[in-house]
Design a protein around this motif. Structure first.
Motif, PDB file in Angstrom:
ATOM      1  N   ASP A   1      82.305   5.976  57.171  1.00  0.00           N
ATOM      2  CA  ASP A   1      83.150   4.974  56.520  1.00  0.00           C
ATOM      3  C   ASP A   1      84.381   4.676  57.370  1.00  0.00           C
ATOM      4  O   ASP A   1      84.817   3.528  57.465  1.00  0.00           O
TER       5      ASP A   1
ATOM      6  N   LEU B   1      84.603   4.767  60.555  1.00  0.00           N
ATOM      7  CA  LEU B   1      84.190   3.945  61.697  1.00  0.00           C
ATOM      8  C   LEU B   1      83.842   2.522  61.283  1.00  0.00           C
ATOM      9  O   LEU B   1      83.981   1.586  62.053  1.00  0.00           O
ATOM     10  N   ALA B   2      83.374   2.350  60.039  1.00  0.00           N
ATOM     11  CA  ALA B   2      82.937   1.028  59.594  1.00  0.00           C
ATOM     12  C   ALA B   2      84.074   0.188  59.017  1.00  0.00           C
ATOM     13  O   ALA B   2      84.069  -1.027  59.148  1.00  0.00           O
ATOM     14  N   PHE B   3      85.026   0.820  58.381  1.00  0.00           N
ATOM     15  CA  PHE B   3      85.996   0.045  57.606  1.00  0.00           C
ATOM     16  C   PHE B   3      87.425   0.098  58.124  1.00  0.00           C
ATOM     17  O   PHE B   3      88.279  -0.652  57.676  1.00  0.00           O
ATOM     18  N   ILE B   4      87.693   1.012  59.027  1.00  0.00           N
ATOM     19  CA  ILE B   4      89.094   1.242  59.357  1.00  0.00           C
ATOM     20  C   ILE B   4      89.473   0.604  60.679  1.00  0.00           C
ATOM     21  O   ILE B   4      88.821   0.801  61.686  1.00  0.00           O
TER      22      ILE B   4
END
Lengths: 114, 149
Positions: free
Chosen positions: A35, A37-40
């Motif tokens: 998460d 890596l995907a959202f931040i």
């Protein structure tokens, strides 16, 4: 917010990192590196309960400057050394995730998404 | 400048299987090289995330593999190649939240089903060639959108 203030607010122990004047603008909290890596984007600090080397790798890939391990977790020396090599400060706090994030938010640190 | 005539910097890495602690070493090295070469930070970030997720996938699903990275002035091309079990349903694997990773992988902070979609998001070109029982090739191109493009 300076790293010094973060250490004080979280009553944290500094495992590595010398520059207490390091400026942290935003933070995020998650135990799921997927998460992170995907959202931040553009977060300076990661709060996590995950103490394996991938927490440091994830922070490295996202150009983060500081990791704080919550719930009193202390990573192995290899993990701290990896962070030291990458110029990432490492803290540990006895506070749980929600409380640690709440204390920082209350003091003005934001997540970058609001 | 036409990049087609430029020889790329080629890097080859072995991604060790079943050693979760070492996953990400290759991505870290590539990131270091791109930083030294002065690439645009946005491109470096996208290369780092895409390759790191790919490395993690190879360790989790395929017992490791090979990463070949070609660094051009205007783009980075990455080929992640493994001899793992292959991906049964690529379309499904590209859906956010779909994961075949076992619970112990989730305990390590991965396996949320965000890896492949996030890799694609970071790339300008993204292709998966996979065969059941033979392995998977993931081919990615990240173009430099900043000052070097």
């Amino acid at each position: 917010m300076k790293l010094r203030e973060i250490v004080e607010l979280l009553d944290a122990q500094v495992l590595c990192g010398d520059d207490m004047d390091l400026e942290i603008q935003t933070a995020c909290g998650t135990d799921m590196m997927s998460d992170a890596l995907a959202f931040i984007e553009d977060q300076g600090m990661l709060l996590t309960g995950l103490i394996n080397p991938q927490s440091v790798r994830t922070a490295e890939m996202l150009d983060m400057r500081c990791i704080c391990f919550v719930r009193g977790k202390v990573p192995g020396d290899d993990v701290v050394e990896l962070a030291r090599q990458r110029g990432i400060a490492v803290l540990t706090t006895r506070y749980r995730m929600f409380s640690a994030c709440g204390k920082l938010y209350q003091a003005g640190l934001r997540g970058g998404d609001c | 400048m036409s990049s087609s005539s430029v020889q790329p910097i080629v890097q080859l890495y072995e991604v060790p299987g079943n050693d979760f602690t070492r996953a990400g070493e290759a991505s870290s090295k590539v990131k270091g090289i791109l930083k030294k070469l002065g690439y645009d930070p946005d491109a470096i970030r996208r290369v780092s995330i895409a390759m790191y997720e790919g490395e993690i996938n190879m360790v989790i699903h395929a017992n490791g593999g090979i990463a070949r990275v070609e660094i051009f002035p205007d783009r980075v091309e990455i080929l992640l190649s493994d001899q793992g079990p292959g991906i049964a349903d690529v379309e499904k694997a590209m859906e956010e939240g779909y994961s075949t990773a076992p619970d112990e992988v989730r305990a390590l902070g991965f396996g949320a089903g965000m890896g492949l979609p996030n890799m694609k998001k970071c790339c300008d070109e993204f292709r998966i060639d996979t065969a059941i029982g033979k392995g998977t090739d993931v081919y990615m191109i990240i173009r430099v959108r900043g000052s070097k493009s």
